[in-house]
Write a protein that holds these residues in place. Structure first.
Motif, PDB file in Angstrom:
ATOM      1  N   TYR A 197      -3.286   2.028  -8.703  1.00  0.00           N
ATOM      2  CA  TYR A 197      -3.258   1.904  -7.251  1.00  0.00           C
ATOM      3  C   TYR A 197      -4.395   1.013  -6.751  1.00  0.00           C
ATOM      4  CZ  TYR A 197      -2.105   3.588  -2.534  1.00  0.00           C
ATOM      5  OH  TYR A 197      -1.698   3.687  -1.228  1.00  0.00           O
ATOM      6  N   LEU A 198      -5.611   1.305  -7.186  1.00  0.00           N
ATOM      7  CA  LEU A 198      -6.768   0.593  -6.671  1.00  0.00           C
ATOM      8  C   LEU A 198      -6.882  -0.803  -7.252  1.00  0.00           C
ATOM      9  CD1 LEU A 198      -7.461   3.641  -6.067  1.00  0.00           C
ATOM     10  CD2 LEU A 198      -9.848   3.021  -6.466  1.00  0.00           C
ATOM     11  N   HIS A 199      -6.601  -0.941  -8.534  1.00  0.00           N
ATOM     12  CA  HIS A 199      -6.979  -2.157  -9.245  1.00  0.00           C
ATOM     13  C   HIS A 199      -5.792  -3.051  -9.564  1.00  0.00           C
ATOM     14  CE1 HIS A 199     -10.197   0.885 -10.518  1.00  0.00           C
ATOM     15  NE2 HIS A 199     -10.619   0.215  -9.477  1.00  0.00           N
ATOM     16  N   SER A 200      -4.668  -2.815  -8.890  1.00  0.00           N
ATOM     17  CA  SER A 200      -3.553  -3.740  -9.051  1.00  0.00           C
ATOM     18  C   SER A 200      -2.960  -4.138  -7.709  1.00  0.00           C
ATOM     19  CB  SER A 200      -2.456  -3.117  -9.926  1.00  0.00           C
ATOM     20  OG  SER A 200      -1.843  -2.035  -9.245  1.00  0.00           O
ATOM     21  N   ALA A 201      -2.762  -3.161  -6.839  1.00  0.00           N
ATOM     22  CA  ALA A 201      -2.008  -3.452  -5.624  1.00  0.00           C
ATOM     23  C   ALA A 201      -2.824  -3.351  -4.350  1.00  0.00           C
ATOM     24  CB  ALA A 201      -0.815  -2.486  -5.524  1.00  0.00           C
ATOM     25  N   LEU A 205      -8.215  -6.464  -1.348  1.00  0.00           N
ATOM     26  CA  LEU A 205      -8.720  -6.415   0.017  1.00  0.00           C
ATOM     27  C   LEU A 205      -9.620  -7.606   0.312  1.00  0.00           C
ATOM     28  CD1 LEU A 205      -8.459  -4.675   2.492  1.00  0.00           C
ATOM     29  CD2 LEU A 205     -10.383  -3.298   1.707  1.00  0.00           C
ATOM     30  N   GLY A 206     -10.411  -8.030  -0.687  1.00  0.00           N
ATOM     31  CA  GLY A 206     -11.225  -9.217  -0.494  1.00  0.00           C
ATOM     32  C   GLY A 206     -10.366 -10.455  -0.299  1.00  0.00           C
ATOM     33  N   VAL A 207      -9.297 -10.580  -1.080  1.00  0.00           N
ATOM     34  CA  VAL A 207      -8.364 -11.709  -0.914  1.00  0.00           C
ATOM     35  C   VAL A 207      -7.719 -11.652   0.469  1.00  0.00           C
ATOM     36  CG1 VAL A 207      -6.249 -12.763  -1.791  1.00  0.00           C
ATOM     37  CG2 VAL A 207      -7.934 -11.839  -3.384  1.00  0.00           C
ATOM     38  N   ALA A 256       1.707  -6.991  -7.660  1.00  0.00           N
ATOM     39  CA  ALA A 256       1.801  -5.546  -7.442  1.00  0.00           C
ATOM     40  C   ALA A 256       2.995  -4.953  -8.174  1.00  0.00           C
ATOM     41  CB  ALA A 256       1.900  -5.256  -5.944  1.00  0.00           C
ATOM     42  N   LEU A 257       4.092  -5.694  -8.247  1.00  0.00           N
ATOM     43  CA  LEU A 257       5.315  -5.161  -8.843  1.00  0.00           C
ATOM     44  C   LEU A 257       5.351  -5.266 -10.365  1.00  0.00           C
ATOM     45  CD1 LEU A 257       8.000  -6.410  -6.273  1.00  0.00           C
ATOM     46  CD2 LEU A 257       6.981  -4.135  -6.491  1.00  0.00           C
ATOM     47  N   TYR A 258       4.437  -6.054 -10.974  1.00  0.00           N
ATOM     48  CA  TYR A 258       4.407  -6.033 -12.443  1.00  0.00           C
ATOM     49  C   TYR A 258       3.133  -5.409 -13.008  1.00  0.00           C
ATOM     50  CZ  TYR A 258       1.579 -10.417 -12.639  1.00  0.00           C
ATOM     51  OH  TYR A 258       0.607 -11.376 -12.507  1.00  0.00           O
ATOM     52  N   LYS A 259       2.005  -5.508 -12.278  1.00  0.00           N
ATOM     53  CA  LYS A 259       0.775  -4.984 -12.841  1.00  0.00           C
ATOM     54  C   LYS A 259       0.702  -3.463 -12.709  1.00  0.00           C
ATOM     55  CE  LYS A 259      -1.652  -7.112 -14.622  1.00  0.00           C
ATOM     56  NZ  LYS A 259      -2.786  -7.929 -14.235  1.00  0.00           N
ATOM     57  N   VAL A 273       0.834  -1.209   0.000  1.00  0.00           N
ATOM     58  CA  VAL A 273       0.000   0.000   0.000  1.00  0.00           C
ATOM     59  C   VAL A 273       0.861   1.248   0.000  1.00  0.00           C
ATOM     60  CG1 VAL A 273      -1.645   1.333   1.379  1.00  0.00           C
ATOM     61  CG2 VAL A 273      -1.990  -1.126   1.061  1.00  0.00           C
ATOM     62  N   THR A 274       1.891   1.269   0.837  1.00  0.00           N
ATOM     63  CA  THR A 274       2.716   2.480   0.946  1.00  0.00           C
ATOM     64  C   THR A 274       3.764   2.556  -0.154  1.00  0.00           C
ATOM     65  OG1 THR A 274       4.146   1.310   2.529  1.00  0.00           O
ATOM     66  CG2 THR A 274       2.352   2.640   3.430  1.00  0.00           C
ATOM     67  N   GLY A 275       4.383   1.423  -0.504  1.00  0.00           N
ATOM     68  CA  GLY A 275       5.424   1.444  -1.532  1.00  0.00           C
ATOM     69  C   GLY A 275       4.874   1.760  -2.904  1.00  0.00           C
ATOM     70  N   VAL A 276       3.848   0.991  -3.323  1.00  0.00           N
ATOM     71  CA  VAL A 276       3.211   1.295  -4.596  1.00  0.00           C
ATOM     72  C   VAL A 276       2.538   2.664  -4.524  1.00  0.00           C
ATOM     73  CG1 VAL A 276       1.460   0.549  -6.250  1.00  0.00           C
ATOM     74  CG2 VAL A 276       2.907  -1.149  -5.135  1.00  0.00           C
ATOM     75  N   GLY A 277       2.027   3.023  -3.333  1.00  0.00           N
ATOM     76  CA  GLY A 277       1.417   4.341  -3.164  1.00  0.00           C
ATOM     77  C   GLY A 277       2.387   5.468  -3.438  1.00  0.00           C
ATOM     78  N   ALA A 278       3.633   5.329  -2.972  1.00  0.00           N
ATOM     79  CA  ALA A 278       4.635   6.366  -3.242  1.00  0.00           C
ATOM     80  C   ALA A 278       4.866   6.515  -4.744  1.00  0.00           C
ATOM     81  CB  ALA A 278       5.932   6.033  -2.519  1.00  0.00           C
ATOM     82  N   ALA A 279       4.947   5.368  -5.444  1.00  0.00           N
ATOM     83  CA  ALA A 279       5.136   5.424  -6.901  1.00  0.00           C
ATOM     84  C   ALA A 279       3.922   6.066  -7.584  1.00  0.00           C
ATOM     85  CB  ALA A 279       5.371   4.014  -7.440  1.00  0.00           C
ATOM     86  N   VAL A 280       2.719   5.748  -7.098  1.00  0.00           N
ATOM     87  CA  VAL A 280       1.503   6.317  -7.686  1.00  0.00           C
ATOM     88  C   VAL A 280       1.468   7.824  -7.495  1.00  0.00           C
ATOM     89  CG1 VAL A 280      -1.001   6.427  -7.419  1.00  0.00           C
ATOM     90  CG2 VAL A 280       0.128   4.213  -7.545  1.00  0.00           C
TER      91      VAL A 280
END
Length: 1025
Positions: free
Chosen positions: A222-226, A231-233, A312-315, A64-71
């Motif tokens: 952000y929402l639809h990859s990472a 959240l359901g999973v 998360a790291l490829y999508k 959430v935070t790592g991909v969030g920073a990139a987003v």
């Protein structure tokens, strides 16, 4: 916004996820898992703000935070020229907070709060381009699907928490393995699964995710990859240690997940939009994750952690690439793109690195994850369909990776298409490169993530204390499966256009039975069903509406009483006292009379019998405050309504509506509902009463609040905040009626207003002045004595209202308003509410709770405190707002007749009778409230000198509730009278059925002509006064 300001804003928002990511990393290196934090939130409901971070939560936090920073960095480049970039940053920041709360919450209701926060913020992000119809529809669809799933999830959470006996997630997971599989728990499990499936886009709720691609690319990445779609999973993985041994749980996860994985990849073949292709591949990946959660092996838990991180790291980089292409080339359609590597070299590199991981090529984290997935699915508990679905998923994943990285960048554009594009800025290119390189680095050196994946797997499968095998680089693992996937995936890639044509042809024939079609048809049917229902139920006749409402209430309450009859406890019958019996007879006599009388003035007087009878009943039940209040209200009510009747008579509208004197159907319906409600009250009276709260008020009224009048102390001290709200309601009724009153006054002719001033009763106007001041003095005396004797702000304010009504009767309403303090009822009522608010400040500034009252030191011998200021505010608020177990059977009979009479009047066509019916029901409600609080109590309403207990008095707590109910009911009845008067003056009729078709009459129809003088005055016109 200037460029410098925009850069500063971007840096500020980028620091938030970056700082959070660094904090999580630092905490992982310096503190052992798990971390737990708990703060008391709603102690009465046992709801704590409980948070717990274990390995699974830590993995999600880093994503959430790592991909969030990139987003956030990507957003700075993607929305550079957009005027609403600040709004995008704010929504993304709030979404990040909601995700952090969701993956760390250790309480089901706290998790649900953050869960729904992600749905609402996703709705706003998907609809970011709100000027586009496509975005608005996609946002609506995502909210309807995920929001509805959230409500289902809440029901499952409540069932689970109530049956386990705890809402703490860690406790539930530890308790569930030993809990029996009861129907309640199985239903809770199914509801939770449904909620999780909607969030993670599982079949049959898979259709909303690709449509959400109308969101800006940063939000999609952000929402639809990472984050959100996982959240359901996450929830399934969190609860899997508890439900994992339930056969229904595992089979549903494996079946639904396998169907989603295969069908999602097949549907990707239909698309020509790169973002939608990636979205369908995300749906398929989510299905694979659900299958892995449902598998029982330890390797499956490890595979879940690896695939969560690898995806998360490829999508996210691939979504970034799609956004850069759209930004630089102006389109994402495959048919209009090609040969982009020369114009967008850095983007091509990022696409290649991310696609390598998606395809599962060696030296990528995707390769390690696919190796573990194959190992997990080789167990005996995996049925054939799941293995086939995994094969389809792996093959088409290779083809999608080829489309995203090879076709668009390394192959020429289609014939006849000229593709012009430009490379993105550093802010656009850096995030996908960084994330894709991270995926490659962890593929080359997987041991760097080994401890994190082990901790996550241990949270999902407690038996895992260390990884079943080391995540080391091994190029010889699963070469056969990898080679098959690469070969068949390359074949699908080469045949993509032909397969696309086939799937489009099939979709044209079976599309009407798809979930998207079902959703669209459901939305189309909603207004159709609503229109058909409205045509049948909304006939434009108020009596029909009231009859339907009362009938439904009677059936519902009656059915509840019938099914609960086995547990009914009847109170012991006894003979009421002579005073109570007489009061009940007076009430019943008035109730019967209002149903038989036809003349409106006689009807009003009969209604007064109910009010005065209630006051007498209150007096004999040891409720002097209620008796005084009821006497005052009834007197003022009769005067006010009589004035309205006189006004209607002057307008030629004083006759009642012609309707049958006896209406059997209405009488039967009214008697039925009154019977079931009275029966309900009797049964409630038979239930054991808990006097703890009432005893507390009675025992602490004198020592804690320095007052002997327990009823008044409850109103102005113990529950002062409630009284503040109730007085505000009374004032709001005035504010609601004020525009109508003002409009009515404006329609009156100036000459008629002058005549109204001069036409008054001389004797009454002479007597009114001394009576006016005498009544006000009495009201002040009642106000000041109320803390220790019967009285207080409510009663004093009502007595002051009677003084204003007297002045209006002697002169006119305008003169009465001018006599008010501040010269305006709204100002007076507002001043009262302001004084009530100010009375709570001294205690709050002294460090106590707001509205804790303070008293002067006892040495001063002055019984003054902030409660005096509060009660004065009640006095002014009421004045200003209203100026514009033994005796249960006897009382129950009175309640039954009053209820039946009130319902009978409400079923009339005459708006005046309907209004009086509401007044009658208000009296019935007061009796109901008093009866449910016990008619006999050892607690006194007023503590005598030297005593703390007095028998034979009704409970003071419901007395306080009834007192405020009397005042509020009076205010709302007066408001309804204003509505009736305005309605009659506007339409010229008072038949509620005929009003629907009546034309608004002219002024000549509703106003009598001004009387003309018999002789012309002898002086000229210019000298006339």
């Amino acid at each position: 916004m200037t460029t410098r300001q925009g850069v500063g804003e971007a840096l500020l928002f980028i620091l938030l996820p970056s700082g959070a990511f660094a904090t999580v990393l630092w905490a992982l290196f310096t503190h052992d898992l798990p971390w737990q934090f708990t703060w008391t939130w709603v102690a009465a409901l046992d709801i704590d703000l409980a948070f717990r971070v274990d390995g699974l939560s830590a993995l999600m936090l880093l994503m959430v935070t790592g991909v969030g920073a990139a987003v956030f960095i990507y957003t700075a480049g993607y929305l550079t020229e957009h005027s609403d970039r600040s709004r995008a940053y704010q929504l993304l920041t709030l979404f990040m907070v909601a995700m952090i709360g969701s993956v760390t919450a250790d309480h089901l209701l706290v998790l649900f709060m953050f869960w729904e926060g992600t749905s609402l913020l996703s709705f706003m992000l998907v609809g970011f381009y709100h000027e586009r119809l496509e975005s608005r529809k996609a946002a609506q669809q995502s909210l309807l699907v995920t929001g509805s799933g959230g409500l289902v999830l809440l029901a499952g959470f409540i069932l689970l928490g109530e049956n386990i006996g705890s809402y703490q997630i860690s406790t539930i997971v530890a308790t569930l393995p030993d809990a029996p599989e009861t129907p309640e728990l199985q239903l809770a499990m199914l509801l939770i699964l449904a909620g999780a499936f909607t969030k993670s886009a599982q079949v049959p709720f898979h259709f909303w995710l690709p449509n959400a691609m109308s969101a800006p690319t940063p939000a999609s990445a952000y929402l639809h990859s990472a984050t959100m779609v996982k959240l359901g999973v996450y929830l399934l993985a969190r609860l899997d240690p508890g439900f994992g041994d339930w056969l229904l749980w595992t089979w549903l996860l494996k079946g639904v997940g396998s169907a989603t994985a295969a069908w999602g990849m097949v549907l990707a073949l239909r698309e020509r939009d790169l973002k939608r292709i990636l979205a369908w591949s995300t749906v398929a990946t989510l299905g694979t994750l659900v299958v892995l959660v449902g598998l029982r092996s330890a390797n499956a838990s490890v595979a879940v952690g690896l695939l969560l991180l690898a995806h998360a790291l490829y999508k996210a980089p691939l979504f970034f690439v799609a956004g850069i292409i759209d930004h630089g080339a102006g389109t994402r359609l495959l048919d209009r793109l090609g040969g982009l590597r020369r114009q967008m070299p850095w983007t091509a590199v990022a696409a290649l690195l991310a696609a390598a991981s998606m395809a599962g090529l060696p030296l990528s984290l995707g390769f390690v994850a696919k190796d573990m997935i194959l190992d997990a699915k080789s167990g005996e508990d995996v049925f054939l369909f799941a293995r086939a679905a995994n094969t389809v998923f792996g093959i088409i994943a290779v083809a999608v990776a080829g489309i995203a990285a090879v076709r668009l960048f390394w192959l020429p554009a289609p014939p006849g298409v000229t593709c012009r594009a430009h490379e993105g800025s550093v802010a656009l290119v850096l995030p996908p490169l960084a994330l894709a390189l991270a995926g490659i680095a962890l593929g080359v050196f997987p041991f760097m993530a080994q401890d994190l994946i082990a901790a996550a797997a241990s949270a999902m499968h407690p038996a895992v204390t260390e990884l079943p095998l080391n995540l080391s680089l091994n190029l010889q693992t699963a070469w056969g499966a990898l080679g098959t996937s690469l070969l068949l995936g390359t074949l699908v890639y080469l045949l993509w256009d032909r397969l696309h044509a086939v799937t489009e042809w099939l979709a044209g024939r079976i599309g009407k039975i798809g979930m998207t079609s079902i959703y669209d048809h459901s939305l189309d049917w909603i207004p159709l069903v609503a229109a058909a229902t409205t045509r049948r139920l909304q006939q434009g006749h108020l009596p029909v509406y009231v009859a339907m409402l009362l009938g439904s209430a009677a059936i519902t309450v009656g059915a509840a009483l019938w099914f609960g009859r086995a547990d009914a406890v009847w109170p012991a019958p006894d003979t009421p006292s002579l005073g109570v019996a007489g009061a009940c007879c007076l009430i019943m006599l008035g109730a019967v009379a209002v149903t038989l009388m036809h003349d409106r003035l006689v009807l009003l007087l009969a209604n007064g019998l109910i009010g005065y009878g209630s006051a007498v009943l209150f007096l004999f039940l040891g409720s002097p405050d209620l008796a005084y209040t009821q006497f005052t209200v009834e007197t003022v009510f009769v005067i006010v309504v009589a004035a309205v009747l006189l006004k209607l008579k002057r307008l030629g509208l004083g006759n009642a509506v012609a309707e049958p004197r006896w209406r059997p159907a209405a009488a039967l319906l009214a008697a039925a509902l009154a019977s079931v409600l009275t029966l309900l009250i009797v049964l409630v009276y038979g239930v054991a009463f808990d006097p703890q709260l009432s005893e507390y008020f009675g025992n602490h009224s004198l020592d804690a609040a320095h007052g002997r009048n327990v009823v008044n102390v409850i109103l102005v001290d113990f529950r002062a905040i409630d009284t503040l709200g109730e007085v505000s309601v009374v004032m709001l009724s005035l504010l609601a009626a004020w525009p109508l009153l003002y409009a009515l006054r404006r329609t009156q002719h100036a000459g008629r207003e002058q005549m109204q001033v001069k036409q008054h009763i001389v004797i009454l106007s002479v007597v009114a002045k001394p009576l006016y001041w005498l009544i006000l003095l009495v009201s002040l005396w009642v106000l000041l004595r109320g803390h220790n004797e019967p009285g207080g702000g409510f009663i004093g304010g009502l007595i002051a209202v009677s003084a204003t009504v007297l002045w209006a009767a002697a002169h006119n309403t305008a003169a009465a308003r001018r006599r008010l303090p501040l010269g305006d009822p709204i100002r007076l009522a507002a001043l009262g509410v302001l004084l009530m608010l100010l009375s709570g400040l001294p205690g709050w500034l002294g460090g106590q709770a707001y509205l804790t009252h303070l008293w002067l030191p006892a040495s001063l011998n002055l019984p003054l405190s902030t409660v005096t200021l509060f009660d004065t505010g009640v006095y002014l608020g009421v004045w200003g707002a209203l100026a514009g177990e033994h005796m249960i059977w006897g009382v129950a009979a009175a309640i039954w007749i009053v209820l039946a009479a009130g319902f009978y009047l409400c079923l009339s066509r005459d708006v005046f009778r309907i209004t009086l019916g509401l007044a009658v029901l208000s009296s019935a409600v007061n009796l109901l409230l008093l009866a449910t609080g016990r008619l006999d109590s050892a607690l006194p309403a007023v503590i005598p000198q030297g005593e703390l207990v007095l028998a034979g008095a009704s409970n003071p707590l419901p007395q306080a509730l009834v007192l405020t109910a009397i005042v509020i009911g009076f205010a709302l009845t007066c408001f309804s009278l204003v509505l009736v008067l305005g309605l009659i003056r506007r339409t010229g009729g008072d038949d509620i059925v005929a009003l629907r078709e009546a034309e608004p009459p002219s002024e000549a129809k509703i106003k009598p002509p001004l009387p003309q003088p018999r002789h012309e005055p002898p002086w000229p016109p210019e000298q006339r006064s």
